[in-house]
Design an enzyme around this catalytic site. Structure first.
Site, short mmCIF file in Angstrom:
data_model
loop_
_atom_site.label_atom_id
_atom_site.label_comp_id
_atom_site.label_asym_id
_atom_site.label_seq_id
_atom_site.Cartn_x
_atom_site.Cartn_y
_atom_site.Cartn_z
N LYS A 198 0.84 -1.21 0.00
CA LYS A 198 0.00 0.00 0.00
C LYS A 198 0.87 1.25 0.00
O LYS A 198 0.66 2.17 -0.78
CB LYS A 198 -0.93 0.01 1.23
CG LYS A 198 -1.80 -1.23 1.36
CD LYS A 198 -2.70 -1.18 2.58
CE LYS A 198 -1.99 -1.19 3.91
NZ LYS A 198 -1.31 -2.47 4.24
N ARG A 215 11.89 -5.36 4.89
CA ARG A 215 11.63 -3.94 4.60
C ARG A 215 12.57 -3.01 5.38
O ARG A 215 12.85 -3.21 6.55
CB ARG A 215 10.19 -3.60 4.98
CG ARG A 215 9.95 -2.09 4.96
CD ARG A 215 8.53 -1.68 5.11
NE ARG A 215 7.81 -2.39 6.12
CZ ARG A 215 6.48 -2.39 6.21
NH1 ARG A 215 5.75 -1.74 5.33
NH2 ARG A 215 5.89 -3.06 7.17
N ARG A 219 -9.68 0.58 8.85
CA ARG A 219 -9.30 -0.80 9.19
C ARG A 219 -10.38 -1.54 9.95
O ARG A 219 -10.20 -2.71 10.26
CB ARG A 219 -8.05 -0.75 10.08
CG ARG A 219 -6.75 -0.95 9.35
CD ARG A 219 -5.67 -0.67 10.37
NE ARG A 219 -4.51 -1.45 10.17
CZ ARG A 219 -3.41 -0.99 9.58
NH1 ARG A 219 -3.38 0.22 9.06
NH2 ARG A 219 -2.35 -1.75 9.50
N ARG A 252 -0.55 -9.15 13.33
CA ARG A 252 -1.06 -8.18 12.35
C ARG A 252 -1.92 -8.87 11.30
O ARG A 252 -2.95 -8.34 10.89
CB ARG A 252 0.12 -7.45 11.67
CG ARG A 252 0.77 -6.43 12.60
CD ARG A 252 2.18 -6.10 12.18
NE ARG A 252 2.26 -5.34 10.95
CZ ARG A 252 3.40 -5.11 10.29
NH1 ARG A 252 4.53 -5.58 10.76
NH2 ARG A 252 3.39 -4.41 9.19
N ARG A 292 11.23 -1.09 11.10
CA ARG A 292 10.13 -0.93 12.05
C ARG A 292 10.16 -2.00 13.12
O ARG A 292 10.47 -3.16 12.85
CB ARG A 292 8.80 -1.00 11.30
CG ARG A 292 8.44 0.33 10.69
CD ARG A 292 7.30 0.26 9.72
NE ARG A 292 6.14 -0.51 10.16
CZ ARG A 292 5.02 -0.60 9.46
NH1 ARG A 292 4.91 0.05 8.30
NH2 ARG A 292 4.01 -1.31 9.90
#
Ligand code: AP5
Length: 215
Positions: free
Chosen positions: A13, A127, A88, A172, A161
């Site tokens: 996203k 990431r 969400r 998650r 992160r």
């Protein structure tokens, strides 16, 4: 054009939102980025949400709806808004509909990005982002062109992160399937849903996003 990019953690996203900002001059509203900014600036709210985010659970609807409302109060972007990571929950989706209509704005499309769980885990574990401009990279699929130098701004400090680990990612994903995936049916019923395959090269996914927006 005001749109939502909907998808599980790691679906791409943020990556696709950055491209749309550059290509179309749209404004990206990412509740994840807003919450991380509140954490790093040490606000009371930032301190309250830190543990929740690290565990991979959802912050309260009240907090995130408040953050979005503040952004819509200002000049919210003549070339359109990309909602990234919001809504969400069904309550957030209802609140967004009300906020937009109160501002005389519409929601034009919800692009659902479909990626299987194995690929999602690989994506978040690899990431990293530029500490200066926020450009998103990946150890394997999108490394920097020159070692440790951001392609976009030349900075040499990068961040990972705290919630990009396998344990948080399990929470998650469960949270996504329990709380957020009902929005697929919600936006289908509202005739806003356009689903795309989020697997493949970033460029190929970008073309599918453009195709979905042109429908
Ligand atoms: P948030 O920051 O929104 O995280 P997320 O939804 O978990 O999504 P991600 O940012 O992890 O993934 P992404 O889809 O943007 O993928 P990206 O483009 O980076 O939220 C974090 C936390 O904040 C939540 O857990 C919650 O606690 C809280 N929160 C936020 N919003 C909330 C809300 N509305 N309500 C309640 N709580 C909220 O890509 C991932 C990686 O894959 C990158 O390395 C990238 O380079 C790579 N990649 C991207 N595309 C491809 C591709 N096509 N092929 C290969 N690799 C790719």
């Amino acid at each position: 054009m005001n749109i939502i990019l909907l998808g599980p953690p790691g679906a791409g996203k943020g990556t696709q939102a950055h491209r749309l900002v550059e290509a179309r001059g749209m404004v990206q509203l990412s509740t994840g980025d807003m919450l991380r900014a509140a954490r790093s600036s040490g606000t009371e709210m930032g301190k309250r949400v830190a543990d929740i985010m690290d565990r991979g659970e959802l912050v309260t609807d009240e907090i995130v709806i408040g953050l979005i409302e503040e952004q819509l109060d200002g000049d919210a972007g003549a070339h359109g808004i990309i909602f990234d990571g919001f809504p969400r929950t069904l309550a957030q989706a209802d609140a967004l509909g009300e906020l937009l209509s109160a501002k005389g704005k519409t929601l034009d499309a919800v692009v659902e990005m479909r990626v299987d769980d194995t690929a999602l885990v690989k994506r978040v574990i690899g990431r990293f982002t530029c500490g200066n401009c926020g450009e998103v990279y990946h150890d394997e699929t999108k490394p920097t062109a020159k070692d440790d130098i951001c392609d976009k701004c030349g900075n040499s400090e990068f961040k990972r992160r705290a919630d990009d680990n396998e344990e948080s990612m399990r929470t998650r994903l469960m949270t996504y399937y329990r709380e957020t995936s009902p929005l697929i049916g919600y936006y289908y019923a509202h005739k806003r849903l356009r689903s795309i395959d989020g697997l493949g090269e970033i460029e190929a996914v970008a073309s599918r996003v453009e195709g979905a927006l042109a429908e």
